[in-house]
Design a protein around this motif. Structure first.
Motif, PDB file in Angstrom:
ATOM      1  N   GLU A 104      -6.851   8.051 -10.302  1.00 24.50           N
ATOM      2  CA  GLU A 104      -5.291   6.992 -10.985  1.00 24.50           C
ATOM      3  C   GLU A 104      -5.087   6.967  -9.537  1.00 24.50           C
ATOM      4  N   PRO A 105      -6.159   5.365  -9.342  1.00 30.56           N
ATOM      5  CA  PRO A 105      -4.709   4.484  -7.702  1.00 30.56           C
ATOM      6  C   PRO A 105      -3.228   4.848  -7.767  1.00 30.56           C
ATOM      7  N   LEU A 106      -3.007   3.895  -9.267  1.00 28.95           N
ATOM      8  CA  LEU A 106      -1.222   4.391  -9.309  1.00 28.95           C
ATOM      9  C   LEU A 106      -0.831   5.421  -9.157  1.00 28.95           C
ATOM     10  N   ALA A 107      -1.364   6.902  -9.635  1.00 30.33           N
ATOM     11  CA  ALA A 107      -0.824   7.489  -8.750  1.00 30.33           C
ATOM     12  C   ALA A 107      -0.674   8.577  -7.538  1.00 30.33           C
ATOM     13  N   ASN A 108      -1.223   7.612  -7.105  1.00 34.91           N
ATOM     14  CA  ASN A 108      -1.575   7.808  -5.472  1.00 34.91           C
ATOM     15  C   ASN A 108      -1.282   6.827  -5.096  1.00 34.91           C
ATOM     16  N   TYR A 109      -0.007   6.399  -5.089  1.00 38.34           N
ATOM     17  CA  TYR A 109       0.521   4.970  -4.435  1.00 38.34           C
ATOM     18  C   TYR A 109       0.650   4.193  -2.936  1.00 38.34           C
ATOM     19  N   THR A 110       1.010   5.042  -2.106  1.00 38.28           N
ATOM     20  CA  THR A 110       0.760   5.251  -0.857  1.00 38.28           C
ATOM     21  C   THR A 110      -0.646   4.843  -0.323  1.00 38.28           C
ATOM     22  N   ALA A 111      -1.105   5.450  -0.729  1.00 39.07           N
ATOM     23  CA  ALA A 111      -2.479   6.090   0.330  1.00 39.07           C
ATOM     24  C   ALA A 111      -3.525   4.103  -0.841  1.00 39.07           C
ATOM     25  N   VAL A 112      -2.907   4.728  -1.469  1.00 42.63           N
ATOM     26  CA  VAL A 112      -4.206   3.172  -2.128  1.00 42.63           C
ATOM     27  C   VAL A 112      -3.802   1.625  -1.589  1.00 42.63           C
ATOM     28  N   VAL A 113      -1.725   1.798  -1.700  1.00 43.69           N
ATOM     29  CA  VAL A 113      -1.683   0.604  -1.089  1.00 43.69           C
ATOM     30  C   VAL A 113      -2.121   0.395   0.715  1.00 43.69           C
ATOM     31  N   GLY A 114      -2.342   1.784   1.375  1.00 45.94           N
ATOM     32  CA  GLY A 114      -2.492   1.942   2.212  1.00 45.94           C
ATOM     33  C   GLY A 114      -4.246   1.670   2.855  1.00 45.94           C
ATOM     34  N   ALA A 115      -4.702   1.962   2.152  1.00 42.06           N
ATOM     35  CA  ALA A 115      -6.189   2.036   2.122  1.00 42.06           C
ATOM     36  C   ALA A 115      -6.507   0.096   1.796  1.00 42.06           C
ATOM     37  N   VAL A 116      -5.920  -0.569   1.122  1.00 43.19           N
ATOM     38  CA  VAL A 116      -6.154  -1.966   0.253  1.00 43.19           C
ATOM     39  C   VAL A 116      -5.565  -2.691   1.393  1.00 43.19           C
ATOM     40  N   GLN A 117      -4.656  -2.747   2.238  1.00 44.77           N
ATOM     41  CA  GLN A 117      -4.106  -3.227   3.196  1.00 44.77           C
ATOM     42  C   GLN A 117      -4.822  -2.766   4.745  1.00 44.77           C
ATOM     43  N   ARG A 118      -5.804  -2.183   5.078  1.00 49.07           N
ATOM     44  CA  ARG A 118      -6.455  -1.246   5.702  1.00 49.07           C
ATOM     45  C   ARG A 118      -7.631  -2.210   6.063  1.00 49.07           C
ATOM     46  N   LEU A 119      -8.646  -2.290   4.340  1.00 49.36           N
ATOM     47  CA  LEU A 119      -9.468  -2.994   3.235  1.00 49.36           C
ATOM     48  C   LEU A 119      -9.318  -4.274   4.030  1.00 49.36           C
ATOM     49  N   ARG A 120      -8.243  -4.565   3.968  1.00 44.04           N
ATOM     50  CA  ARG A 120      -7.778  -5.984   4.468  1.00 44.04           C
ATOM     51  C   ARG A 120      -8.190  -6.203   5.851  1.00 44.04           C
ATOM     52  N   SER A 121      -7.163  -6.165   6.358  1.00 39.43           N
ATOM     53  CA  SER A 121      -7.040  -6.258   7.959  1.00 39.43           C
ATOM     54  C   SER A 121      -8.364  -5.781   8.835  1.00 39.43           C
TER      55      SER A 121
END
Ligand code: SAH
Length: 354
Positions: A169-186
């Motif tokens: 459940e991505p929102l139950a691993n919030y910090t890592a998922v948001v970190g991954a999203v940001q790095r996938l983008r940048s």
């Protein structure tokens, strides 16, 4: 043992690489744009640095198994990383290529129709372990798919979309998922609008995600429009009922979040009645959401079966007639245990995660 490069954040990487500052950019280009795993091949770095980096190592994941299905158009990997087993699926289409990543090893949500849910939770994944799943798929596309049959590739050889629809459940691993999203983008150049985070619906996290990563697409796993049925199909509904999630999704839209997708797996005789379609349509219209129906993928050990074709068609028609925007999603990867809800199947993972 030192931490592999893909698990380091920018500051830690700068510490390892050392000055001048542009070296970090060079190394990151190799790691995230080229998806190179061997520092000795990073030709614009000084030899001593290449040697230093190769003693540290790049990868966190080790591939234990890879399976091809749908005539090479679906690929599933089983990776291991520090005791966890992580599955990833690549889905190739004529005009796009999508990677389905896991955000956790196992899952604590316990949805009874999902193999991952039945296996229980093992551990959180780090942002680097999420990103490396995409890099492994990117490398496979570049090295294996390009020259297929000696003809032009049958789908783009660059990853276009990333969906957080694997294990966890991505929102139950919030910090890592948001970190991954940001790095996938940048770092990997994948636009946020091409990233989908799929969730059972955790209201507070949906609201914070609207600030942290508003341009991603949010998919809500609804599966039942009433609390009594949804309590059974998606057990966290007891804590976060339909109305609370809807309210958070309204806030998401007001905060500028992109259009929401509602996921609905059609289960024979359980949630596929036309009157439920009317309720789902009203929720979808209210949220201006798109409804994605998918026939349930049967997974071992449960009595749940996919709805028959006729009932699926009738449900989708009822949604449309009630004014909802709805599509029927095709299953991919069933033959290699790579379909939705099948991840974790047939690896004996039950024994390790229970
Ligand atoms: N935990 C997240 C991501 C998990 S999987 C979530 O629940 O959204 C992505 C989607 O696959 C979810 O909508 C999930 O409910 C669905 N799914 C799980 N098992 C399935 C199955 N056996 N058949 C069809 N869809 C399934």
């Amino acid at each position: 043992m030192s931490t592999p490069l893909l698990l380091l954040d920018d500051t830690e990487l700068a510490g390892v690489v050392g000055p001048p500052a542009f070296r970090v950019r060079q190394v990151k280009r190799w790691l995230y744009e080229v998806a190179e795993t061997d520092p000795r091949a990073m030709t614009d770095l000084p030899t001593t640095l290449r040697e230093h980096l190769s003693t540290i190592g790049v990868s966190a994941l080790e591939t234990a198994e890879k399976r091809l299905g749908d005539g090479g158009m679906t690929v599933k990997w089983l990776h291991t990383s520090a005791g966890a087993e992580i599955e990833t699926v690549l889905m190739r289409y004529p005009r796009r290529t999508t990677v389905c990543v896991s955000s956790q090893a196992g899952c604590a949500m316990r949805c009874p129709f999902c193999a991952t849910g039945q296996g229980g939770f093992a551990r959180q994944l780090a942002a680097g372990e999420i990103i490396e799943q995409v890099l492994v798929a990117a490398r496979w596309l570049r090295d294996e798919a390009g020259g297929e049959d000696g003809d032009a590739p049958r789908s783009p050889t660059r990853i276009g979309n990333v969906v957080f629809m694997g294990m966890g459940e991505p929102l139950a691993n919030y910090t890592a998922v948001v970190g991954a999203v940001q790095r996938l983008r940048s770092d990997c150049g994948i636009g946020a609008r091409h990233i989908t985070v799929s969730t059972i619906g955790i209201p507070d996290r949906i609201r914070t995600l609207a600030n942290d990563a508003p341009p991603v697409t949010l998919a809500w796993s609804l599966h039942a429009p009433h609390d009594d049925l949804r309590d059974r199909l998606v057990p966290p509904n007891r804590r976060w009922p339909v109305a609370d999630v809807r309210s958070a999704l309204h806030d998401w839209r007001s905060a500028g979040g992109r259009r929401i997708t509602i996921e609905y797996a059609l289960i024979d005789g359980i949630n596929d009645m036309p009157e439920l379609a009317l309720r789902v349509a009203s929720i979808a219209r209210d949220l201006e959401a798109h409804v994605n129906c998918i026939p349930l993928n049967p997974t071992g050990g449960t009595a749940y079966r996919p709805s028959p074709h006729g009932r699926i068609r009738a449900f989708v028609s009822a949604l449309r007639e009630a004014g909802a925007n709805a599509t029927l999603r095709q299953n991919r990867g069933a033959g290699i245990d790579a379909a939705c809800g099948q991840l974790r199947a047939r690896h004996g993972l039950e024994h390790r995660t229970r």
